[in-house]
Design a protein around this motif. Structure first.
Motif, PDB file in Angstrom:
ATOM      1  N   LEU A  86       0.588  -1.296  -0.072  1.00 22.84           N
ATOM      2  CA  LEU A  86      -0.406  -0.076   0.510  1.00 22.84           C
ATOM      3  C   LEU A  86       0.947   1.244   0.058  1.00 22.84           C
ATOM      4  O   LEU A  86       1.805   1.400   0.566  1.00 22.84           O
ATOM      5  CB  LEU A  86      -0.973   0.168   0.893  1.00 22.84           C
ATOM      6  CG  LEU A  86      -0.173  -0.124   2.332  1.00 22.84           C
ATOM      7  CD1 LEU A  86      -0.771   1.812   2.852  1.00 22.84           C
ATOM      8  CD2 LEU A  86      -1.230  -0.592   3.907  1.00 22.84           C
ATOM      9  N   ASP A  87       0.581   1.930  -0.501  1.00 24.56           N
ATOM     10  CA  ASP A  87       1.680   3.269  -0.416  1.00 24.56           C
ATOM     11  C   ASP A  87       0.293   4.450  -0.806  1.00 24.56           C
ATOM     12  O   ASP A  87      -0.520   5.034  -1.677  1.00 24.56           O
ATOM     13  CB  ASP A  87       1.795   3.815  -2.266  1.00 24.56           C
ATOM     14  CG  ASP A  87       3.093   4.737  -2.252  1.00 24.56           C
ATOM     15  OD1 ASP A  87       3.454   5.494  -1.367  1.00 24.56           O
ATOM     16  OD2 ASP A  87       3.696   4.179  -3.403  1.00 24.56           O
ATOM     17  N   ALA A  88       0.140   5.547   0.523  1.00 16.65           N
ATOM     18  CA  ALA A  88      -0.273   6.748   0.962  1.00 16.65           C
ATOM     19  C   ALA A  88       0.953   7.753   0.807  1.00 16.65           C
ATOM     20  O   ALA A  88      -0.206   8.655   0.804  1.00 16.65           O
ATOM     21  CB  ALA A  88      -1.320   7.080   1.389  1.00 16.65           C
ATOM     22  N   THR A  89       2.090   7.585  -0.366  1.00 18.21           N
ATOM     23  CA  THR A  89       2.548   8.974   0.234  1.00 18.21           C
ATOM     24  C   THR A  89       2.242  10.342  -0.371  1.00 18.21           C
ATOM     25  O   THR A  89       3.284  11.357  -0.268  1.00 18.21           O
ATOM     26  CB  THR A  89       4.402   8.593  -0.381  1.00 18.21           C
ATOM     27  OG1 THR A  89       3.836   7.569  -1.678  1.00 18.21           O
ATOM     28  CG2 THR A  89       4.523   7.294   0.703  1.00 18.21           C
ATOM     29  N   ARG A  90       1.120  10.009  -1.633  1.00 15.40           N
ATOM     30  CA  ARG A  90       1.141  10.821  -1.953  1.00 15.40           C
ATOM     31  C   ARG A  90       0.030  12.218  -1.654  1.00 15.40           C
ATOM     32  O   ARG A  90      -0.569  13.372  -1.736  1.00 15.40           O
ATOM     33  CB  ARG A  90       0.897  10.289  -3.741  1.00 15.40           C
ATOM     34  CG  ARG A  90       1.545  10.041  -4.473  1.00 15.40           C
ATOM     35  CD  ARG A  90       0.806   9.713  -5.785  1.00 15.40           C
ATOM     36  NE  ARG A  90       1.285   8.923  -6.911  1.00 15.40           N
ATOM     37  CZ  ARG A  90       1.067   9.036  -8.252  1.00 15.40           C
ATOM     38  NH1 ARG A  90       0.051   8.877  -8.565  1.00 15.40           N
ATOM     39  NH2 ARG A  90       1.691   8.089  -8.559  1.00 15.40           N
ATOM     40  N   VAL A  91      -0.428  11.480  -0.745  1.00 12.88           N
ATOM     41  CA  VAL A  91      -1.591  11.930   0.620  1.00 12.88           C
ATOM     42  C   VAL A  91      -0.678  12.677   1.619  1.00 12.88           C
ATOM     43  O   VAL A  91      -0.203  12.079   2.273  1.00 12.88           O
ATOM     44  CB  VAL A  91      -2.813  11.132   1.331  1.00 12.88           C
ATOM     45  CG1 VAL A  91      -3.421  12.033   2.071  1.00 12.88           C
ATOM     46  CG2 VAL A  91      -3.063  10.644  -0.003  1.00 12.88           C
ATOM     47  N   GLU A  92      -1.112  14.622   1.745  1.00 14.57           N
ATOM     48  CA  GLU A  92      -0.192  14.835   3.056  1.00 14.57           C
ATOM     49  C   GLU A  92      -1.042  14.593   4.053  1.00 14.57           C
ATOM     50  O   GLU A  92      -2.288  14.629   4.033  1.00 14.57           O
ATOM     51  CB  GLU A  92      -0.556  16.317   2.546  1.00 14.57           C
ATOM     52  CG  GLU A  92       0.357  16.982   3.038  1.00 14.57           C
ATOM     53  CD  GLU A  92       0.547  18.729   2.996  1.00 14.57           C
ATOM     54  OE1 GLU A  92       0.784  19.275   4.265  1.00 14.57           O
ATOM     55  OE2 GLU A  92      -0.155  19.384   2.257  1.00 14.57           O
ATOM     56  N   GLY A  93       0.258  14.214   5.172  1.00 19.46           N
ATOM     57  CA  GLY A  93      -0.329  14.571   6.492  1.00 19.46           C
ATOM     58  C   GLY A  93      -1.149  12.779   6.473  1.00 19.46           C
ATOM     59  O   GLY A  93      -2.513  13.642   7.473  1.00 19.46           O
ATOM     60  N   VAL A  94      -0.923  11.752   6.793  1.00 18.21           N
ATOM     61  CA  VAL A  94      -1.251  10.721   6.762  1.00 18.21           C
ATOM     62  C   VAL A  94      -1.606  10.350   8.151  1.00 18.21           C
ATOM     63  O   VAL A  94      -0.508  10.343   8.997  1.00 18.21           O
ATOM     64  CB  VAL A  94      -1.121   9.725   5.898  1.00 18.21           C
ATOM     65  CG1 VAL A  94      -1.904   8.206   5.996  1.00 18.21           C
ATOM     66  CG2 VAL A  94      -1.966   8.997   4.772  1.00 18.21           C
ATOM     67  N   GLU A  95      -2.880   9.946   8.722  1.00 21.52           N
ATOM     68  CA  GLU A  95      -2.482  10.316   9.734  1.00 21.52           C
ATOM     69  C   GLU A  95      -3.354   8.319  10.392  1.00 21.52           C
ATOM     70  O   GLU A  95      -2.562   7.681  11.194  1.00 21.52           O
ATOM     71  CB  GLU A  95      -4.036  10.558  10.790  1.00 21.52           C
ATOM     72  CG  GLU A  95      -3.149  12.252  11.300  1.00 21.52           C
ATOM     73  CD  GLU A  95      -4.591  12.839  11.769  1.00 21.52           C
ATOM     74  OE1 GLU A  95      -6.571  12.097  12.424  1.00 21.52           O
ATOM     75  OE2 GLU A  95      -4.257  13.952  12.654  1.00 21.52           O
ATOM     76  N   ARG A  96      -3.406   7.490   9.807  1.00 22.15           N
ATOM     77  CA  ARG A  96      -3.895   6.073   9.745  1.00 22.15           C
ATOM     78  C   ARG A  96      -5.095   5.580   8.578  1.00 22.15           C
ATOM     79  O   ARG A  96      -5.271   6.295   6.969  1.00 22.15           O
ATOM     80  CB  ARG A  96      -5.225   6.391  11.042  1.00 22.15           C
ATOM     81  CG  ARG A  96      -5.504   4.680  11.594  1.00 22.15           C
ATOM     82  CD  ARG A  96      -6.750   5.069  12.653  1.00 22.15           C
ATOM     83  NE  ARG A  96      -7.892   5.298  12.085  1.00 22.15           N
ATOM     84  CZ  ARG A  96      -8.862   6.389  13.188  1.00 22.15           C
ATOM     85  NH1 ARG A  96      -8.079   7.054  13.144  1.00 22.15           N
ATOM     86  NH2 ARG A  96      -9.952   6.393  12.606  1.00 22.15           N
ATOM     87  N   ILE A  97      -4.099   4.135   8.286  1.00 21.35           N
ATOM     88  CA  ILE A  97      -4.706   3.585   7.397  1.00 21.35           C
ATOM     89  C   ILE A  97      -5.429   2.827   7.371  1.00 21.35           C
ATOM     90  O   ILE A  97      -5.277   1.828   8.569  1.00 21.35           O
ATOM     91  CB  ILE A  97      -3.121   3.760   6.331  1.00 21.35           C
ATOM     92  CG1 ILE A  97      -2.702   4.565   5.572  1.00 21.35           C
ATOM     93  CG2 ILE A  97      -3.784   2.575   4.757  1.00 21.35           C
ATOM     94  CD1 ILE A  97      -1.164   4.556   5.243  1.00 21.35           C
ATOM     95  N   VAL A  98      -6.809   2.207   7.016  1.00 18.34           N
ATOM     96  CA  VAL A  98      -6.994   1.204   7.622  1.00 18.34           C
ATOM     97  C   VAL A  98      -7.094   0.151   6.187  1.00 18.34           C
ATOM     98  O   VAL A  98      -7.747   0.151   4.916  1.00 18.34           O
ATOM     99  CB  VAL A  98      -8.463   1.305   7.374  1.00 18.34           C
ATOM    100  CG1 VAL A  98      -9.353  -0.136   7.902  1.00 18.34           C
ATOM    101  CG2 VAL A  98      -8.835   2.386   9.252  1.00 18.34           C
ATOM    102  N   VAL A  99      -7.191  -1.267   6.117  1.00 14.59           N
ATOM    103  CA  VAL A  99      -7.012  -2.239   4.517  1.00 14.59           C
ATOM    104  C   VAL A  99      -8.017  -2.892   5.338  1.00 14.59           C
ATOM    105  O   VAL A  99      -8.896  -3.988   6.253  1.00 14.59           O
ATOM    106  CB  VAL A  99      -5.876  -3.222   4.639  1.00 14.59           C
ATOM    107  CG1 VAL A  99      -5.716  -3.961   3.524  1.00 14.59           C
ATOM    108  CG2 VAL A  99      -4.601  -1.924   4.828  1.00 14.59           C
ATOM    109  N   THR A 100      -9.352  -3.081   4.317  1.00  7.22           N
ATOM    110  CA  THR A 100      -9.964  -4.364   4.311  1.00  7.22           C
ATOM    111  C   THR A 100     -10.614  -4.510   2.724  1.00  7.22           C
ATOM    112  O   THR A 100     -10.159  -4.586   2.109  1.00  7.22           O
ATOM    113  CB  THR A 100     -11.364  -3.458   4.512  1.00  7.22           C
ATOM    114  OG1 THR A 100     -12.075  -2.502   3.024  1.00  7.22           O
ATOM    115  CG2 THR A 100     -11.076  -2.470   6.262  1.00  7.22           C
ATOM    116  N   ALA A 101     -11.411  -5.982   3.002  1.00  5.89           N
ATOM    117  CA  ALA A 101     -11.759  -7.395   1.473  1.00  5.89           C
ATOM    118  C   ALA A 101     -13.143  -7.098   1.853  1.00  5.89           C
ATOM    119  O   ALA A 101     -13.136  -8.031   2.501  1.00  5.89           O
ATOM    120  CB  ALA A 101     -10.756  -8.483   1.924  1.00  5.89           C
ATOM    121  N   ASP A 102     -13.774  -6.645   0.624  1.00 10.69           N
ATOM    122  CA  ASP A 102     -14.904  -6.884   0.467  1.00 10.69           C
ATOM    123  C   ASP A 102     -15.774  -8.309   0.731  1.00 10.69           C
ATOM    124  O   ASP A 102     -16.364  -8.015   1.604  1.00 10.69           O
ATOM    125  CB  ASP A 102     -15.329  -6.479  -0.508  1.00 10.69           C
ATOM    126  CG  ASP A 102     -14.892  -5.038  -0.777  1.00 10.69           C
ATOM    127  OD1 ASP A 102     -14.970  -4.756  -0.048  1.00 10.69           O
ATOM    128  OD2 ASP A 102     -15.892  -4.124  -2.157  1.00 10.69           O
TER     129      ASP A 102
END
Length: 258
Positions: free
Chosen positions: A75-91
């Motif tokens: 997973l890569d959210a480096t383009r989003v400024e100021g990431v506080e939390r990342i949640v991974v889910t599978a539908d």
């Protein structure tokens, strides 16, 4: 005195409102057309109103899972400024919540592996400091069954002798790779109740946290993780701690990068 808008102004206002509404609908249209997304958004993100699908949140994955017990992902959210939390889910999984990653001082990027039970959208939802959730992901085809098979560890009568064994290494650029020996039992295989890691934390040698992961049972057996830390911190070394749902505590010191 009340100003009455001219017809032209009224039409312009209506057009702007229509454009805004259209944009909102576009942002909220599910690219995977999943019947579970509304439910999982409420259950695992707290039913936010400020959210949108965003190509800046990426999930690098194979198009198909060759081994349902080991699906490698980044997973890569480096383009989003100021990431506080990342949640991974599978539908479409018996355990839709995979993990919650709090980057802290680490980079908002994480390599990991998970079990997959059938073809499903796997989503990465990143919460920014502005309070907006940005969502990305990928649809992964799979024959399924990854959550229902027993861990390979149980094929060995002495598997408990290596339980919690941790291997880790730091690189000068800040990359941390680690692996923890654990069966990560889902509870769906006969004779194997749920037995899984619930948390992995990375801190500096003074105990100040770098990053924290809350973990669910879909994470693969013997989880392997890749994180990126500040290079100057990597040279000093870090401490990795982990816990499982049966009370095991793991404490591992990783020497600084040469």
């Amino acid at each position: 005195m009340t100003r009455i808008p001219t017809p032209a102004a009224g039409l312009a206002g209506t057009a702007s409102a229509t454009a805004a509404a259209t944009t909102a609908r576009a942002d909220h249209s599910d690219p995977f057309d999943s019947g579970m997304w509304d439910f999982h958004r409420a259950e695992h993100l707290g039913d936010p109103t400020d959210w949108r699908f965003d190509p800046d949140v990426r999930l690098i994955s194979p198009g198909e899972a060759d081994d349902a017990r080991h699906l490698p992902l980044m997973l890569d959210a480096t383009r989003v400024e100021g990431v506080e939390r990342i949640v991974v889910t599978a539908d479409y999984s018996p355990f839709p919540w995979v993990m919650t990653f709090t980057p802290g001082r680490a980079v908002a990027r994480l390599g990991f592996g998970m079990k997959i039970d059938q073809g499903t959208a796997v989503r990465v939802s990143a919460l920014g400091t502005d309070g907006t959730w940005r969502i990305g992901g990928a649809f992964i085809r799979a024959a399924g069954g990854g959550c229902g098979v027993p861990a390979k560890a149980h094929e060995r009568p002495d598997w408990q002798s290596t339980l919690g064994q941790t291997r880790a290494r730091l690189w000068p650029d800040g990359r941390l790779r680690l692996r923890i020996t654990h069966p990560m039992d889902t509870g769906l295989a006969d004779g194997a109740p749920q037995f899984f890691l619930t948390e992995i934390a990375v801190a500096d040698l003074d105990g100040a946290p770098f990053a924290d992961l809350e973990i669910g049972v879909p994470l693969e057996e013997d989880p392997s993780l890749a994180l990126d830390l500040p290079p100057e911190m990597a040279r000093a070394g870090v401490r990795v701690t982990a816990r499982d749902n049966m009370g095991l505590v793991i404490d591992h010191l990783v020497p600084g990068a040469a």
